[in-house]
Design an enzyme around this catalytic site. Structure first.
Site, PDB file in Angstrom:
ATOM      1  N   PRO A 282     -21.107 -12.116  22.430  1.00 14.10           N
ATOM      2  CA  PRO A 282     -21.739 -11.814  21.146  1.00 14.10           C
ATOM      3  C   PRO A 282     -22.343 -10.417  21.121  1.00 14.10           C
ATOM      4  O   PRO A 282     -22.888  -9.952  22.131  1.00 14.10           O
ATOM      5  CB  PRO A 282     -22.855 -12.863  21.046  1.00 14.10           C
ATOM      6  CG  PRO A 282     -23.194 -13.179  22.458  1.00 14.10           C
ATOM      7  CD  PRO A 282     -21.955 -12.969  23.283  1.00 14.10           C
ATOM      8  N   TYR A 324     -16.852  -0.773   5.116  1.00 15.01           N
ATOM      9  CA  TYR A 324     -16.446  -2.163   4.858  1.00 15.01           C
ATOM     10  C   TYR A 324     -17.003  -2.708   3.551  1.00 15.01           C
ATOM     11  O   TYR A 324     -16.816  -3.887   3.254  1.00 15.01           O
ATOM     12  CB  TYR A 324     -16.955  -3.099   5.964  1.00 15.01           C
ATOM     13  CG  TYR A 324     -16.779  -2.627   7.386  1.00 15.01           C
ATOM     14  CD1 TYR A 324     -15.516  -2.577   7.968  1.00 15.01           C
ATOM     15  CD2 TYR A 324     -17.880  -2.271   8.156  1.00 15.01           C
ATOM     16  CE1 TYR A 324     -15.365  -2.169   9.287  1.00 15.01           C
ATOM     17  CE2 TYR A 324     -17.733  -1.866   9.478  1.00 15.01           C
ATOM     18  CZ  TYR A 324     -16.470  -1.811  10.031  1.00 15.01           C
ATOM     19  OH  TYR A 324     -16.328  -1.412  11.328  1.00 15.01           O
ATOM     20  N   CYS A 350     -21.554  14.698   1.439  1.00 16.70           N
ATOM     21  CA  CYS A 350     -20.687  15.093   0.331  1.00 16.70           C
ATOM     22  C   CYS A 350     -19.456  14.209   0.208  1.00 16.70           C
ATOM     23  O   CYS A 350     -18.325  14.675   0.409  1.00 16.70           O
ATOM     24  CB  CYS A 350     -20.293  16.552   0.484  1.00 16.70           C
ATOM     25  SG  CYS A 350     -21.739  17.576   0.374  1.00 16.70           S
ATOM     26  N   GLU A 351     -19.658  12.966  -0.091  1.00 16.79           N
ATOM     27  CA  GLU A 351     -18.566  12.030  -0.368  1.00 16.79           C
ATOM     28  C   GLU A 351     -19.096  10.992  -1.356  1.00 16.79           C
ATOM     29  O   GLU A 351     -20.229  10.519  -1.214  1.00 16.79           O
ATOM     30  CB  GLU A 351     -18.150  11.274   0.900  1.00 16.79           C
ATOM     31  CG  GLU A 351     -17.651  12.166   1.994  1.00 16.79           C
ATOM     32  CD  GLU A 351     -16.421  11.628   2.713  1.00 16.79           C
ATOM     33  OE1 GLU A 351     -15.744  10.726   2.157  1.00 16.79           O
ATOM     34  OE2 GLU A 351     -16.148  12.131   3.795  1.00 16.79           O
TER      35      GLU A 351
HETATM   36  N1  LLP Z   1     -15.601  -9.057  22.036  1.00 24.00           N
HETATM   37  C1  LLP Z   1     -14.594  -8.259  21.638  1.00 24.00           C
HETATM   38  C2  LLP Z   1     -13.366  -8.216  22.428  1.00 24.00           C
HETATM   39  C3  LLP Z   1     -14.735  -7.494  20.474  1.00 24.00           C
HETATM   40  O1  LLP Z   1     -13.737  -6.714  20.075  1.00 24.00           O
HETATM   41  C4  LLP Z   1     -15.948  -7.552  19.731  1.00 24.00           C
HETATM   42  C5  LLP Z   1     -16.135  -6.768  18.509  1.00 24.00           C
HETATM   43  C6  LLP Z   1     -16.973  -8.408  20.207  1.00 24.00           C
HETATM   44  C7  LLP Z   1     -16.760  -9.136  21.350  1.00 24.00           C
HETATM   45  C8  LLP Z   1     -18.290  -8.532  19.511  1.00 24.00           C
HETATM   46  O2  LLP Z   1     -18.205  -9.014  18.216  1.00 24.00           O
HETATM   47  P1  LLP Z   1     -19.539  -9.434  17.427  1.00 24.00           P
HETATM   48  O3  LLP Z   1     -20.165 -10.583  18.159  1.00 24.00           O
HETATM   49  O4  LLP Z   1     -20.450  -8.272  17.385  1.00 24.00           O
HETATM   50  O5  LLP Z   1     -19.055  -9.830  16.098  1.00 24.00           O
HETATM   51  N2  LLP Z   1     -17.881  -2.415  13.291  1.00 24.00           N
HETATM   52  C9  LLP Z   1     -17.708  -3.731  12.730  1.00 24.00           C
HETATM   53  C10 LLP Z   1     -17.561  -4.800  13.794  1.00 24.00           C
HETATM   54  C11 LLP Z   1     -16.437  -4.521  14.760  1.00 24.00           C
HETATM   55  C12 LLP Z   1     -16.360  -5.514  15.880  1.00 24.00           C
HETATM   56  C13 LLP Z   1     -15.381  -5.100  16.912  1.00 24.00           C
HETATM   57  N3  LLP Z   1     -15.253  -5.980  18.018  1.00 24.00           N
HETATM   58  C14 LLP Z   1     -18.887  -4.005  11.798  1.00 24.00           C
HETATM   59  O6  LLP Z   1     -19.750  -3.164  11.652  1.00 24.00           O
HETATM   60  O7  LLP Z   1     -18.925  -5.056  11.143  1.00 24.00           O
END
Ligand code: LLP
Length: 421
Positions: A282, A324, A350-351
């Site tokens: 997580p 997003y 500037c976007e």
């Molecule tokens: N494990 C792997 C292999 C991952 O690729 C990711 C996230 C996680 C764990 C952790 O996921 P989480 O528990 O944080 O959901 N930038 C995007 C989120 C991209 C997540 C990429 N991978 C946002 O701001 O929503």
């Protein structure tokens, strides 16, 4: 259901006498000391979230490998390491930083579709726990590098389980058409031929479904697929890694509580995988609602169609709304009494895509110099920030009770060209 812990109802972020407090310090006081834009993280919230995961999953005693891409500030990492967590990394840079934060190599799992030779060498030499392997070519590369180093690398195979999740298109990672993991069939043939990889020990199966997943059903669907698949093989994994992705509320939307995730996933796991141990990765769940971004209003601007609040934080500081269309609650640091009007809260970049919030109801009395808090900014906030438009990155501070410490100084203007020759 998970309640939005945010502002008014939670005890770590709350209003007292019309002023926003983070734990026991007022946001205003923190801004006076450190300036804006400023990332603020609550130590208490991070600790709470980790213990909630542990309690919810106590029957299966998971190894929690915090996904450091969400927030990789060294002090945040150290805090999380002290809660007995491991770490999920995706690059040589993250490996080095995780080691610097004191994570034992034996609690590091390394995912990512493009691990380079250098990164693999460094991970093997440091003795990480597991590579999460995402293709056959990568498997061959790790095998051959381990042979040269006279080592055996422990790995898990990442299965592309082809499970859909209800989240933004960019953060679904387990659909067939995404680049992640290996198709089930291919994993089957790798397992059949596993004796060909003499410098690799296949220990586990991993999947990661995506990010900000608001209910446990897709995890059960994925685990069922893995169970059915394994029944057709002679492979019995000692580790099942179900990735990250546990969602959090950013507003009043419904998110299944972690306690319910724990109940359902643990139940299924104990029934079908009782011989294996379980890993989670997580990121957002641990740090997302632990952090806020404080920003100051620079100008107001009223046009025929819009009221703008132009603030000193922009898409380079927090890109999630622009990238997003993510919703982050925006609230005043000091409550104002006046009538509420509809604003777009925009940055100085500037976007047209540079905004933090659209069509938000806030007091008409807000004016230049007033402070706003952008909530839920602890995950993928600072870690995705950039210097776009010649903007030094903000400072980061940690709050615990009535204490606040700086954990990353504000970048200076000179930092903008520090690496240029
Ligand atoms: N494990 C792997 C292999 C991952 O690729 C990711 C996230 C996680 C764990 C952790 O996921 P989480 O528990 O944080 O959901 N930038 C995007 C989120 C991209 C997540 C990429 N991978 C946002 O701001 O929503």
């Amino acid at each position: 259901m998970e309640k939005y812990l945010g502002i008014i109802s939670g005890n770590l972020y709350r209003y007292t006498g019309g002023k926003l407090f983070i734990e026991d310090i007022s946001a205003e006081k923190i801004c006076k000391k450190f300036g804006t834009p400023l990332y603020v993280y609550s130590v208490g919230h991070i600790k709470n979230q980790i213990s909630r995961i542990r309690n919810s999953f106590r029957r299966v005693n998971p190894l929690i490998c915090y996904s450091m891409k969400a927030n990789s500030n060294l002090r945040v990492l150290k805090l999380i390491r002290k809660q007995d967590c491991g770490v999920d990394i995706v690059s040589g840079g993250e490996l080095a930083k995780a080691l610097k934060a004191g994570f034992p190599a034996k609690k590091i799992v390394f995912a990512g579709v493009g691990k380079t030779e250098r990164e693999i060498i460094s991970a093997i030499k440091n003795g990480i726990f597991l590579f999460t392997v995402e293709s056959v070519e990568e498997l061959r590369a790790i095998d051959s590098i381990a042979r040269k180093l006279r080592r055996v690398a422990d790995i898990s195979l990442r299965i592309n389980v082809d499970v859909n999740v209800d989240t933004h298109h960019y953060t679904k990672t387990a659909r067939k058409e995404t680049k992640f993991g290996m198709p089930i069939k291919e994993v089957g043939s790798v397992l059949k031929n596993r004796q060909d990889f003499r410098h690799i020990r296949i220990k586990g199966i991993q999947f990661h479904l995506g990010s900000n997943i608001k209910n446990s059903a897709p995890y059960i669907e994925a685990l069922s697929k893995v169970r059915d698949f394994l029944r057709r093989t002679d492979f019995r994994p000692s580790i099942i890694d179900i990735g990250g992705g546990f969602g959090i509320p950013y507003r009043d939307e419904k998110v299944e509580s972690i306690e319910s995730f724990g109940e359902k996933i643990s139940g299924f796991f104990m029934k079908y995988f009782s011989e294996a141990s379980i890993i989670f990765e997580p990121g957002r769940f641990i740090v997302g609602n632990a952090g806020i971004l404080l920003t100051e209003i620079v100008y107001r601007k009223h046009t025929d169609t819009k009221n703008f609040l132009i603030v000193d934080a922009g898409m380079n500081d927090l890109i999630r709304p622009s990238l997003y269309g993510s919703y982050h609650e925006i609230i005043p640091v000091t409550k104002k009494s006046g009538r509420k009007i509809v604003y777009d809260i925009v940055g100085p970049v500037c976007e047209t895509g540079d905004f933090l919030g659209k069509e938000r109801l806030l007091s008409q009395d807000l004016s230049s110099g007033d402070l706003l808090a952008v909530m839920g900014a602890g995950a993928y906030g600072f870690s995705m920030s950039s210097n776009y438009n010649g903007r030094p990155k903000p400072a980061e501070v940690l709050v615990s009770g009535d204490r606040v410490i700086c954990c990353r100084r504000r970048e200076k203007i000179e930092d903008l060209w520090k690496y240029e020759t």
